[in-house]
Design an enzyme around this catalytic site. Structure first.
Site, PDB file in Angstrom:
ATOM      1  N   GLU A 191      36.339  51.284  39.388  1.00 16.85           N
ATOM      2  CA  GLU A 191      35.116  52.092  39.303  1.00 16.85           C
ATOM      3  C   GLU A 191      34.949  52.960  40.537  1.00 16.85           C
ATOM      4  OE1 GLU A 191      31.789  49.618  38.147  1.00 16.85           O
ATOM      5  OE2 GLU A 191      32.720  49.213  36.208  1.00 16.85           O
ATOM      6  N   GLU A 221      37.970  45.885  32.268  1.00 19.30           N
ATOM      7  CA  GLU A 221      36.824  45.006  32.577  1.00 19.30           C
ATOM      8  C   GLU A 221      35.815  45.076  31.438  1.00 19.30           C
ATOM      9  OE1 GLU A 221      35.315  45.300  36.633  1.00 19.30           O
ATOM     10  OE2 GLU A 221      33.308  44.933  35.853  1.00 19.30           O
TER      11      GLU A 221
END
Ligand code: GAL
Length: 811
Positions: A427, A504
């Site tokens: 991220e 994820e």
């Protein structure tokens, strides 16, 4: 040019004299530690006699205490950070003169400064990277030497999860000859794999630590090098070997030697059968053995396909993975091989076949265990690049260190058969600006220069392909998506020709053994970023029915149903396998650990564990939730996870409450039942035959303590652990599900109490305490062996309870 051959060529009959090869010794014992700053401690003459004595690995943060004032650092885990100093006095024998000595750190969190006899060897900001320093030129041979290390984790916050503090991984002293195999100097690949034969290729970097780079060209010495490589199968039988000859002149520092070895009828490495070959590489200078290293390898192929998804050895395989942070729950960050192995065993039993080392390079022991136990590993490098997520995080070190850190990670980990994907980041904020293109390409390039055999991904949280700059770099081999499960079905349309990996998923929330009724709706909690930390119930526990998730994620069932359905979705990594310290979502302090785990912090599975087990394994599963201790008349939702059966019938006190069958893509069945004390019994059937029976009984008052050790014999090596589960039973021997008794422990003999915990996210009792309250009827006491063999007696007592004792053996 005149060559002087220092040794004549002889026919090599063997490689004797093994004591001349490198020596790798644990350097963990006998350290002194001081919590706080002591700048003079770098001097050899500093008096550390009043400091605490300890052995590494060591994490001072886990020693606590929990305190609200620490709840902004270490991402709200409530444990202290700060500065610490370590010193060790050691003797280098006179006989080592002429050798080269190195100190290897597997990981120090963070900002380490290493001094030998008052000389600074270097600094290393990254808390997760392994590094080596040469000590030789500052050593006193035949005398005492002092190594001093400052560890500075004082600038907080620098992490989004509990990092731990200190020299929390293993340290090694390595003695090498001047001519040796370079640090991480062997690259092993298996480019050709056929039924009858596999080819192992080795690239061996030989280093001459005394190279005369600017020396007299007329007196060049040639080393007649030989590399002898021997491959052993899992039964230790030699299955292949090869010798390669090469001349190396002493005016160069490094030379690479290439070798190919053929293994007949290779046995493949897979997650079901992780077959390991041992590859011993011996480096000889003339007749003299100068270095030797052994590498474990596995022979496997894998492939990601845009249409068919992932396959291992040609067999279509879903990646049933979990993300794991590096802490070992109550043991903190301090590496303990048995504790890692236990986590992996629990995950393996659930059917998990892959680990994502979120969001940093792992301990080497984790990779060794994954090789041996059959897990695929997504080995991740960074949680941030140049743009920070926390004020003092690695972004401040990015410019100076990212190239070396990434190179070192790849060099260290590239021989592991378990490692199948590199992730260059999680991220990363540069997804949203054009530097995502340049940095993304730079990082992929660094990886590819060192390893072309594995795909590279980055865990992207912005799923819009037109807006994501890291994706736009075109450098990623796999599109790694975090969350956004609602767009997965359209992946082939949105990312034409690309290969998917779910980096994820979920972020579902649960506390073990805690239940809210009814269960008809899914709740997102927090519902938005603004609402973060909405308080719900006073216990600060989250229901263990799988119907609560963070707003950016989903329940476990929601995303798994999608991943399961489409072959092009190669698989996923659930956030997370185990609860971890820090990031207590949705509750703030005094919650201090996460609610995301399929397994709680103490290692006790939450109910959803059995949903995965029913989906990911062929073991017959029938699991009922919740417990059966309620107020009379209350309506309770009974869920059952099951597999290998057509239906489940539920009975209350012998009366059938009906048969349920999973419909469509259902992953569980439900009955709404008016509570009445007694026995709930479920029977699963296939073709009318009973597959499994499961029952839950209303428990009476707490009466006696029960202890159950995962292993009753442990190694007397001062490291091994026995994990003892503590429950409370009623007079009839039924576990009491809501028991919260305080249990006191007494350990005698050849072991010590290492830590206690109950898996509750709000348990603020020190992990080092000799007592623990049960949470949802359970707690854990971890016993560590001593160095001496002997019996260990564990006794547990509690007010008004019949005590329990257990004998363990340290053998
Ligand atoms: C993700 C992040 C993880 C963790 C998780 C919690 O966005 O990548 O590190 O913070 O959220 O749900």
């Amino acid at each position: 040019m005149r060559y002087i051959y220092i040794l004549c060529f002889l026919l090599i009959s063997g490689f004797a004299n093994a004591q001349n090869a490198r020596k790798t010794e644990s350097f963990n014992a006998g350290w002194k530690f001081y919590l706080g700053d002591e700048p003079n401690a770098k001097e050899a003459a500093f008096n550390d006699s009043k400091w605490r004595s300890l052995n590494l690995p060591h994490d001072w943060s886990i020693e606590g205490p929990f305190d609200e004032k620490h709840s902004t650092g270490q991402n709200e885990g409530g444990l202290p950070a700060g500065i610490g100093w370590y010193r060790k006095t050691f003797t280098v024998p006179a006989s080592a003169k002429g050798k080269h000595l190195f100190i290897d750190f597997d990981g120090v969190y963070r900002n380490s400064e290493v001094w030998i006899n008052g000389h600074l060897l270097g600094t290393r900001p990254n808390g997760y990277i392994s590094f080596e320093y040469e000590l030789t030129e500052h050593l006193k041979f035949g005398a005492q030497n002092v190594i001093a290390i400052k560890v500075d984790n004082s600038q907080q916050p620098n992490s989004r999860w509990y990092s731990g503090s200190g020299i929390y991984r293993n340290v090694w002293l390595v003695t090498k000859n001047s001519l040796h195999i370079d640090h991480w100097g062997i690259q092993l690949t298996t480019p050709i794999i056929k039924d009858k034969q596999a080819t192992v290729e080795l690239a061996i970097s030989v280093k001459n630590a005394e190279a005369r780079i600017n020396g007299d060209k007329n007196a060049i010495v040639v080393f007649p090098l030989q590399v002898k490589t021997t491959v052993y199968d899992a039964t230790n039988k030699q299955v292949a070997s090869n010798i390669t000859f090469a001349n190396m002149t002493d005016d160069i520092e490094r030379q690479r030697i290439f070798q190919a070895i053929h293994i007949p009828n290779p046995k493949l490495w897979s997650t079901n059968l992780p077959y390991i070959y041992r590859v011993r590489v011996q480096l000889q200078n003339g007749t003299q053995l100068v270095d030797e290293q052994t590498i474990n390898t596995g022979i496997r192929t894998f492939n990601f396909d845009a249409v068919k998804g992932f396959s291992l050895n040609g067999i279509p395989t879903k990646i049933n993975g979990v993300c794991m942070h590096h802490d070992l729950g109550v043991l903190g960050a301090a590496v303990n091989t048995r504790a890692i192995e236990r986590q992996l065993q629990i995950l393996k039993d659930m059917g998990c076949n892959a680990i994502r080392t979120s969001h940093n390079p792992p301990a080497p022991e984790l990779l060794d265990l994954c090789d041996r136990m059959g897990f695929l590993v997504m080995d991740e490098a960074f949680d941030m690049w140049k743009k920070k997520k926390n004020k003092f995080d690695y972004a401040v070190d990015w410019d100076k260190w990212h190239v070396q850190d990434l190179q070192d990670q790849i060099l260290r980990d590239r021989n592991h058969p378990s490692v199948f994907v590199w992730s260059i980041g999680n991220e990363i904020r540069e997804q949203r600006d054009s530097t995502g293109i340049t940095i993304g390409r730079e990082l992929v390039d660094i990886v590819k220069q060192l390893d072309k055999t594995r795909p590279v991904t980055s865990a992207l949280s912005d799923a819009d392909p037109t807006k994501n700059f890291i994706y736009q770099s075109g450098a990623l081999d796999l599109v790694g998506l975090n969350y956004h499960q609602e767009v997965y079905a359209d992946f082939p349309k949105n990312y034409p020709g690309q290969k998917f990996i779910g980096t994820e998923q979920m972020s579902a929330l649960e506390s073990r053994g805690f239940y809210d009724e009814p269960t008809d709706t899914t709740r997102f909690w927090p519902q938005s970023s603004k609402e973060k930390y909405t308080r719900g119930n006073p216990e600060m526990a989250v229901t263990a029915y799988d119907n609560v998730a963070a707003y950016w994620g989903s329940t476990h069932e929601t995303t798994w149903k999608i991943i399961k359905k489409y072959p092009f979705l190669s698989g996923m990594f659930v956030w997370t396998g185990f609860d971890y310290l820090g990031e207590p979502t949705p509750y703030p302090w005094p919650a201090r650990s996460s609610y995301f785990g399929i397994v709680d912090l103490a290692g006790f599975p939450k109910d959803v564990y059995y949903m995965y087990q029913s989906e990911w394994t062929n073991k017959p599963v029938l699991h009922l939730l919740p417990h059966w201790n309620w107020q009379p008349g209350k309506t309770v939702d009974i869920w059952a996870y099951y597999n290998n059966a057509d239906e489940v019938e539920l009975y209350l006190n012998g009366k059938s409450l009906g048969i349920r069958k999973k419909q469509g893509d259902d992953l569980h069945v439900v009955w709404k039942v008016k509570y009445e004390a007694g026995t709930l019994k479920a029977i699963s059937r296939k073709d009318g035959k009973i597959v499994k029976t499961e029952q839950v009984v209303t428990a009476g008052e707490p009466y006696q303590i029960k202890l159950n050790a995962d292993r009753s014999t442990i190694k007397a090596d001062g490291k091994d652990l026995s994990f003892v589960t503590v429950t409370v039973l009623d007079k009839q021997g039924n576990p009491v599900p809501n028991a919260d008794n305080l249990i006191r422990f007494n350990i005698e003999g050849a072991g010590v109490l290492k830590a206690v915990d109950n898996g509750s996210q709000t348990n603020l009792q020190s992990f080092q305490s000799k007592q623990c309250k049960l949470f949802s009827g359970k707690c854990l006491v971890i016993i560590q062996s001593g160095q001496k063999k002997g019996n260990i007696a564990v006794t547990a007592t509690g007010n008004g309870l019949k005590s329990a004792s257990l004998g363990l053996i340290g053998g």
